[in-house]
Scaffold this motif. Structure first.
Motif, PDB file in Angstrom:
ATOM      1  N   GLY A 267     -20.942 -29.278 -16.800  1.00 40.39           N
ATOM      2  CA  GLY A 267     -20.328 -28.633 -17.961  1.00 40.39           C
ATOM      3  C   GLY A 267     -21.194 -28.726 -19.191  1.00 40.39           C
ATOM      4  O   GLY A 267     -22.409 -28.966 -19.100  1.00 40.39           O
ATOM      5  N   ALA A 268     -20.563 -28.531 -20.337  1.00 35.48           N
ATOM      6  CA  ALA A 268     -21.269 -28.417 -21.618  1.00 35.48           C
ATOM      7  C   ALA A 268     -22.269 -29.551 -21.816  1.00 35.48           C
ATOM      8  O   ALA A 268     -21.923 -30.735 -21.709  1.00 35.48           O
ATOM      9  CB  ALA A 268     -20.266 -28.389 -22.757  1.00 35.48           C
ATOM     10  N   GLY A 269     -23.509 -29.176 -22.098  1.00 39.55           N
ATOM     11  CA  GLY A 269     -24.540 -30.155 -22.431  1.00 39.55           C
ATOM     12  C   GLY A 269     -25.239 -30.786 -21.241  1.00 39.55           C
ATOM     13  O   GLY A 269     -26.282 -31.432 -21.403  1.00 39.55           O
ATOM     14  N   ASP A 270     -24.689 -30.618 -20.048  1.00 41.90           N
ATOM     15  CA  ASP A 270     -25.383 -31.151 -18.865  1.00 41.90           C
ATOM     16  C   ASP A 270     -26.647 -30.337 -18.598  1.00 41.90           C
ATOM     17  O   ASP A 270     -26.706 -29.158 -18.939  1.00 41.90           O
ATOM     18  CB  ASP A 270     -24.473 -31.074 -17.624  1.00 41.90           C
ATOM     19  N   GLU A 271     -27.599 -30.977 -17.965  1.00 42.86           N
ATOM     20  CA  GLU A 271     -28.855 -30.273 -17.654  1.00 42.86           C
ATOM     21  C   GLU A 271     -29.005 -30.081 -16.146  1.00 42.86           C
ATOM     22  O   GLU A 271     -28.627 -30.951 -15.360  1.00 42.86           O
ATOM     23  CB  GLU A 271     -30.053 -31.083 -18.181  1.00 42.86           C
ATOM     24  N   VAL A 272     -29.541 -28.918 -15.784  1.00 40.95           N
ATOM     25  CA  VAL A 272     -29.828 -28.628 -14.373  1.00 40.95           C
ATOM     26  C   VAL A 272     -31.273 -28.148 -14.286  1.00 40.95           C
ATOM     27  O   VAL A 272     -31.682 -27.240 -15.014  1.00 40.95           O
ATOM     28  CB  VAL A 272     -28.869 -27.556 -13.809  1.00 40.95           C
ATOM     29  N   ILE A 273     -32.028 -28.773 -13.403  1.00 45.53           N
ATOM     30  CA  ILE A 273     -33.433 -28.385 -13.226  1.00 45.53           C
ATOM     31  C   ILE A 273     -33.510 -27.198 -12.281  1.00 45.53           C
ATOM     32  O   ILE A 273     -32.878 -27.187 -11.219  1.00 45.53           O
ATOM     33  CB  ILE A 273     -34.246 -29.587 -12.706  1.00 45.53           C
ATOM     34  N   VAL A 274     -34.251 -26.180 -12.690  1.00 48.55           N
ATOM     35  CA  VAL A 274     -34.284 -24.930 -11.924  1.00 48.55           C
ATOM     36  C   VAL A 274     -35.671 -24.303 -12.019  1.00 48.55           C
ATOM     37  O   VAL A 274     -36.399 -24.529 -12.984  1.00 48.55           O
ATOM     38  CB  VAL A 274     -33.172 -23.961 -12.449  1.00 48.55           C
ATOM     39  N   THR A 275     -36.034 -23.562 -11.010  1.00 46.63           N
ATOM     40  CA  THR A 275     -37.317 -22.842 -11.029  1.00 46.63           C
ATOM     41  C   THR A 275     -37.228 -21.628 -11.957  1.00 46.63           C
ATOM     42  O   THR A 275     -36.188 -20.981 -12.017  1.00 46.63           O
ATOM     43  CB  THR A 275     -37.708 -22.385  -9.600  1.00 46.63           C
ATOM     44  N   PRO A 276     -38.314 -21.308 -12.647  1.00 44.38           N
ATOM     45  CA  PRO A 276     -38.316 -20.104 -13.485  1.00 44.38           C
ATOM     46  C   PRO A 276     -38.648 -18.836 -12.697  1.00 44.38           C
ATOM     47  O   PRO A 276     -38.565 -17.744 -13.225  1.00 44.38           O
ATOM     48  CB  PRO A 276     -39.429 -20.396 -14.490  1.00 44.38           C
ATOM     49  N   TYR A 277     -39.087 -19.013 -11.424  1.00 48.17           N
ATOM     50  CA  TYR A 277     -39.503 -17.832 -10.649  1.00 48.17           C
ATOM     51  C   TYR A 277     -38.400 -17.510  -9.667  1.00 48.17           C
ATOM     52  O   TYR A 277     -38.413 -17.929  -8.512  1.00 48.17           O
ATOM     53  CB  TYR A 277     -40.800 -18.162  -9.908  1.00 48.17           C
ATOM     54  N   THR A 278     -37.413 -16.750 -10.140  1.00 46.23           N
ATOM     55  CA  THR A 278     -36.235 -16.458  -9.332  1.00 46.23           C
ATOM     56  C   THR A 278     -35.493 -15.303  -9.970  1.00 46.23           C
ATOM     57  O   THR A 278     -35.810 -14.876 -11.073  1.00 46.23           O
ATOM     58  CB  THR A 278     -35.327 -17.711  -9.233  1.00 46.23           C
ATOM     59  N   MET A 279     -34.500 -14.803  -9.265  1.00 44.55           N
ATOM     60  CA  MET A 279     -33.633 -13.794  -9.845  1.00 44.55           C
ATOM     61  C   MET A 279     -32.809 -14.471 -10.952  1.00 44.55           C
ATOM     62  O   MET A 279     -32.449 -15.641 -10.821  1.00 44.55           O
ATOM     63  CB  MET A 279     -32.743 -13.262  -8.724  1.00 44.55           C
ATOM     64  N   SER A 280     -32.540 -13.768 -12.024  1.00 40.90           N
ATOM     65  CA  SER A 280     -31.971 -14.384 -13.233  1.00 40.90           C
ATOM     66  C   SER A 280     -30.728 -15.233 -12.978  1.00 40.90           C
ATOM     67  O   SER A 280     -30.499 -16.246 -13.639  1.00 40.90           O
ATOM     68  CB  SER A 280     -31.656 -13.306 -14.260  1.00 40.90           C
ATOM     69  N   ALA A 281     -29.899 -14.844 -12.005  1.00 41.29           N
ATOM     70  CA  ALA A 281     -28.600 -15.496 -11.810  1.00 41.29           C
ATOM     71  C   ALA A 281     -28.710 -16.975 -11.426  1.00 41.29           C
ATOM     72  O   ALA A 281     -27.782 -17.747 -11.682  1.00 41.29           O
ATOM     73  CB  ALA A 281     -27.780 -14.753 -10.764  1.00 41.29           C
ATOM     74  N   SER A 282     -29.819 -17.394 -10.818  1.00 41.43           N
ATOM     75  CA  SER A 282     -29.965 -18.816 -10.464  1.00 41.43           C
ATOM     76  C   SER A 282     -29.832 -19.668 -11.725  1.00 41.43           C
ATOM     77  O   SER A 282     -29.269 -20.759 -11.694  1.00 41.43           O
ATOM     78  CB  SER A 282     -31.324 -19.103  -9.821  1.00 41.43           C
ATOM     79  N   ALA A 283     -30.372 -19.176 -12.830  1.00 40.63           N
ATOM     80  CA  ALA A 283     -30.285 -19.915 -14.095  1.00 40.63           C
ATOM     81  C   ALA A 283     -29.011 -19.555 -14.866  1.00 40.63           C
ATOM     82  O   ALA A 283     -28.411 -20.411 -15.515  1.00 40.63           O
ATOM     83  CB  ALA A 283     -31.516 -19.624 -14.945  1.00 40.63           C
ATOM     84  N   THR A 284     -28.593 -18.302 -14.787  1.00 40.38           N
ATOM     85  CA  THR A 284     -27.401 -17.878 -15.539  1.00 40.38           C
ATOM     86  C   THR A 284     -26.158 -18.625 -15.067  1.00 40.38           C
ATOM     87  O   THR A 284     -25.275 -18.938 -15.873  1.00 40.38           O
ATOM     88  CB  THR A 284     -27.163 -16.359 -15.384  1.00 40.38           C
TER      89      THR A 284
END
Ligand code: PLP
Length: 422
Positions: A93-110
């Motif tokens: 939830g709010a303020g938590d961090e998730v590590i994600v690749t930048p080379y992906t379809m936008s929804a992985s980060a959204t």
């Protein structure tokens, strides 16, 4: 050989490559039966039989569970929805961090942003184009809750190392398998290695019902939370007596019976469609390996299902920039794309709206930026209904371009392409 098509010559490939779904009688019969039944969706947001959807949907979920030998499958109306229920189910939830690749379809980060959490982008390796395990730990803080792994282009990420880091720091691992249904890391299906695996059934994926997706998990608590987020959970948690889930905010991510009917037929064809992709991709890789400066995927002990065939072009060896080379291929009638997507953090959402949440400066993931700007190109031709003869056209186009290298270089020098000024 005739002049390059880019310079006015004849194209190598005159008939277009196709990109339609492989729809057969099973899907047609099932859809027709659903229409005849007059029940196009089986969902009701109430405790009882229909909280978990209709007959087609449950049959589809059972099929998925059997294939992956996993306890729970939750069908939804997109992989974006699947990623969102996954992130929400993990209590992120709010303020938590998730590590994600930048080379992906936008929804992985959204999907992370949708929970008001913060995507923290970590760079990829140039060989697999997935998260680089060696860089992940530097991004972990006291607020890190999960790692979002994407098995990009059907290629399993380095899960052994990633799972070890996650265990050490007590993090959830969500696997975005939208491009990798049926891919295996060593001998295990991707999607079964982390806490939750998410798959897509949109038009452009290996199997499709138009728009759809599903999540899988072994964990009963996560499965229930995903089912609640899928179907207006806040309206049913009291009747469920599910006090630990009173924080649930539900959505309507329900898959219709029509989509589920199509998904059943499609899913049964997954292994066939994958083996066709693998056969064509391996054939093409072998044929293209003679071209200097083109770096192709190498076989290892994982099963790559080649959602697309990526390759890297070394400008210093080929003599022209990747963009020029891709232009020449497209002119020859061979569908190729340069660079895949822009690193996600360079999108306006991160540059303008979320820029105070984390570091989204250009340069934070240099390998990804180099793939996007300079090296990576890809093609989606290695799939049904294409054949090895179609692959031979691709090889012919490469041959032609290599035989006309000097002319292509002159074309690049004379045209004022923006990439030459980068
Ligand atoms: C296609 C895709 C998605 C989103 O899938 P939808 O079903 O269209 O929501 C997410 N992640 C990756 C890596 C994808 O390729």
């Amino acid at each position: 050989m005739s002049k390059l098509a880019l310079l006015g010559g004849e194209k190598i490939r005159k008939t277009p490559f196709v990109s339609n779904a492989c729809i057969k009688d099973e899907e047609k019969k099932r859809v027709s039966a659903v229409l005849d039944s007059g029940m196009l969706s089986g969902f009701v947001a109430k405790k009882g039989d229909f909280f978990l959807g209709g007959a087609q949907l449950r049959e589809f979920e059972a099929l998925v569970q059997g294939y992956f030998s996993i306890e729970y499958a939750i069908a939804v109306n997109s992989a974006t929805a699947g990623l969102h229920i996954a992130v929400a189910a993990c209590g992120i939830g709010a303020g938590d961090e998730v590590i994600v690749t930048p080379y992906t379809m936008s929804a992985s980060a959204t999907a992370i942003v949708m929970q008001k959490a913060i995507p923290v982008f970590s760079d990829i390796t140039e060989n697999r184009l997935c998260l680089d395990p060696a860089r992940i730990e530097k991004k972990i803080t006291s607020r890190t809750k999960a790692i979002m792994v994407v098995h990009l282009f059907g290629w399993p990420a380095e899960m052994h190392e990633i799972l070890n880091i996650a265990r050490k720091h007590n993090l959830f691992v969500i696997e975005d398998c939208a491009q990798a249904p049926g891919a295996k890391y060593k001998d295990k299906f991707v999607g079964t290695l982390g806490h939750i695996g998410v798959f897509s059934l949109n038009q452009h994926k290996t199997i499709t019902c138009g728009e759809g997706g599903f999540a899988i998990t072994k964990n009963s608590d996560l499965a229930l939370r995903m089912q609640l987020v899928r179907n207006h959970g806040e309206a049913v948690v009291e009747d469920f007596g599910s006090e630990e889930n009173y924080d649930i905010v539900g959505y309507n991510y329900r898959m219709t019976e029509l989509e589920a009917a199509v998904s059943i037929g499609q899913f049964r064809r997954l292994d066939y469609l994958n083996s066709h992709r693998i056969e064509l991709a391996e054939y093409l890789i072998e044929k293209l390996s003679k071209f200097k400066g083109i770096i192709l995927p190498r076989k290892d002990d994982n099963t790559n299902v080649y959602f697309v065939l990526p390759m890297r072009l070394k400008r210093e060896l080929v003599g022209v920039h990747r963009d020029t080379f891709v232009k020449a291929l497209i002119a020859e009638g061979i569908p190729f794309a340069a660079g895949y997507v822009k690193p996600i953090y360079l999108a306006p959402l991160y540059q303008k709206t979320l820029k105070d949440k984390s570091v989204y400066d250009k340069g934070i993931c240099p390998v990804c930026e180099r793939m996007y700007e300079e090296e990576l190109m890809l093609t989606g031709v290695c799939k049904y209904p294409h054949t090895k003869e179609d692959m031979d056209c691709v090889v012919e186009a490469f041959d032609k371009i290599y035989n006309h290298a000097e002319e292509l270089k002159r074309f690049e020098d004379e045209s004022c392409c923006s990439y030459r000024r980068r």
